[in-house]
Design an enzyme around this catalytic site. Sequence first.
Site, short mmCIF file in Angstrom:
data_model
loop_
_atom_site.label_atom_id
_atom_site.label_comp_id
_atom_site.label_asym_id
_atom_site.label_seq_id
_atom_site.Cartn_x
_atom_site.Cartn_y
_atom_site.Cartn_z
N GLY A 12 0.79 -1.23 0.00
CA GLY A 12 0.00 0.00 0.00
C GLY A 12 0.82 1.28 0.00
N GLY A 14 2.79 2.65 2.30
CA GLY A 14 4.16 2.56 2.78
C GLY A 14 5.11 2.12 1.67
N SER A 125 -5.80 9.36 9.76
CA SER A 125 -6.88 9.12 8.79
C SER A 125 -7.97 10.16 9.00
CB SER A 125 -7.47 7.73 9.05
OG SER A 125 -8.74 7.62 8.43
N TYR A 150 -10.91 1.75 15.15
CA TYR A 150 -9.95 2.35 14.21
C TYR A 150 -9.91 3.87 14.42
CZ TYR A 150 -7.89 3.74 9.69
OH TYR A 150 -7.10 4.29 8.71
N1 LIG Z 1 -5.85 3.41 2.33
C1 LIG Z 1 -6.60 4.37 2.85
O1 LIG Z 1 -7.61 4.79 2.30
C2 LIG Z 1 -6.21 4.98 4.17
C3 LIG Z 1 -7.00 6.02 4.65
C4 LIG Z 1 -6.63 6.64 5.84
C5 LIG Z 1 -5.49 6.23 6.52
N2 LIG Z 1 -4.77 5.18 6.04
C6 LIG Z 1 -3.58 4.78 6.81
O2 LIG Z 1 -2.49 4.57 5.97
C7 LIG Z 1 -1.59 3.64 6.55
C8 LIG Z 1 -1.19 2.59 5.53
O3 LIG Z 1 -2.34 1.83 5.18
P1 LIG Z 1 -2.58 1.22 3.72
O4 LIG Z 1 -3.82 1.80 3.23
O5 LIG Z 1 -1.35 1.32 2.92
O6 LIG Z 1 -2.93 -0.30 4.09
P2 LIG Z 1 -2.11 -1.65 3.85
O7 LIG Z 1 -1.82 -1.84 2.41
O8 LIG Z 1 -2.91 -2.70 4.56
O9 LIG Z 1 -0.74 -1.41 4.60
C9 LIG Z 1 -0.64 -1.46 5.99
C10 LIG Z 1 0.78 -1.83 6.33
O10 LIG Z 1 0.90 -1.88 7.76
C11 LIG Z 1 1.52 -3.10 8.07
N3 LIG Z 1 1.20 -3.58 9.42
C12 LIG Z 1 0.00 -3.91 9.94
N4 LIG Z 1 0.15 -4.39 11.18
C13 LIG Z 1 1.49 -4.36 11.45
C14 LIG Z 1 2.28 -4.75 12.55
N5 LIG Z 1 1.75 -5.31 13.63
N6 LIG Z 1 3.62 -4.56 12.49
C15 LIG Z 1 4.20 -4.04 11.39
N7 LIG Z 1 3.50 -3.68 10.30
C16 LIG Z 1 2.16 -3.84 10.33
C17 LIG Z 1 1.02 -4.09 7.04
O11 LIG Z 1 1.82 -5.24 7.02
P3 LIG Z 1 1.23 -6.68 6.52
O12 LIG Z 1 1.28 -6.63 5.02
O13 LIG Z 1 2.18 -7.65 7.12
O14 LIG Z 1 -0.18 -6.77 7.04
C18 LIG Z 1 1.17 -3.22 5.80
O15 LIG Z 1 2.50 -3.19 5.37
C19 LIG Z 1 -2.31 3.08 7.78
O16 LIG Z 1 -1.81 3.72 8.95
C20 LIG Z 1 -3.76 3.47 7.55
O17 LIG Z 1 -4.48 3.65 8.76
C21 LIG Z 1 -5.09 4.55 4.88
#
Ligand SMILES: NC(=O)c1ccc[n+]([C@@H]2O[C@H](COP(=O)([O-])OP(=O)(O)OC[C@H]3O[C@@H](n4cnc5c(N)ncnc54)[C@H](OP(=O)(O)O)[C@@H]3O)[C@@H](O)[C@H]2O)c1
Length: 277
Positions: A12, A14, A125, A150
Amino acid sequence: MSTVLVTGANSGLGAEVARVLAEAGAEVILACRDVDKASAVADTIDGKTEVRSLDLADLSSIHTFADELPRSVDVLVNNAGVMGVPRGTTADGFESHIGTNHLGAFALTGLLIDRVRDRVVTVSSGLHVLGRIHDDLNWEHRRYQRWLAYGQSKLANLLFAYELHRRLSAAGRTTISVAAHPGVAATEGQRRDTSIQGKLLAGGPAQTPVMGALPILYAATEAGVAGTCVGPDGFLQRRGHPTLVRTSRRSRDTALAAALWERSERLTGVRYALASR
Ligand SMILES: NC(=O)c1ccc[n+]([C@@H]2O[C@H](COP(=O)([O-])OP(=O)(O)OC[C@H]3O[C@@H](n4cnc5c(N)ncnc54)[C@H](OP(=O)(O)O)[C@@H]3O)[C@@H](O)[C@H]2O)c1
């Protein structure tokens, strides 16, 4: 050349942040719980990367990571997070969202803060507006509601980012703290919840991970962002290009932030000794 540490860089937003910064010349440490997934992402990046193991849902893993990190970094990006997952607990018994998204990031930052030269970026978020910081932080005494859990964790991210900046400034440190949020971006985390509630909260078509990563990249690299939040400039901050955004009144409550800080120190056992340098 600067060094950037990105948590949750194996997927995602990151992964996108890691890619853009490494391809722009930074050395990027991908700090991830799944090192195979992280190595696969690193292999696709045309730049200098290093994969290190970090599970933010386990305080002992966070301590090991911090103990074994061999050098300082310029930027720490607290990106990793779980979104709208069913009730669960971390290795230390914290509810999954608050434990991983806030307490994990709080502990990691506290252990590394003397080794972060330029800034800490914490990813929140728009759904922080749903959040309240409950006495029952771990949802042990009420019916669990995943998006409210969340929301609590993402409100905690903002309270932490702003409070960290106040504390760093008060201690005369030059390191800054910045919050960022991506709007709504199509990632694994965002897609995982297929419930009607999840879809409604996501609110319409998501933007690409590349667009969602922009506010985080802006917060990580631009001047003039200290103590602020960077988010998308479009309708309801759901999509668009990065700009400084206003977050909820609750997120700017300094008494709430100080109380959460003390509580987070107590729960994680990580104390920030900012004034002592
Ligand atoms: N996408 C959106 O619309 C959105 C909106 C608002 C905020 N956000 C924020 O953006 C950030 C990234 O989210 P994303 O959308 O890119 O989702 P994502 O693709 O699910 O990425 C989340 C990342 O966090 C990692 N993670 C989860 N639990 C963990 C742990 N215990 N230790 C280490 N790493 C861990 C996951 O690793 P695994 O692959 O091993 O699970 C994955 O690499 C989050 O903080 C989320 O709250 C996203």
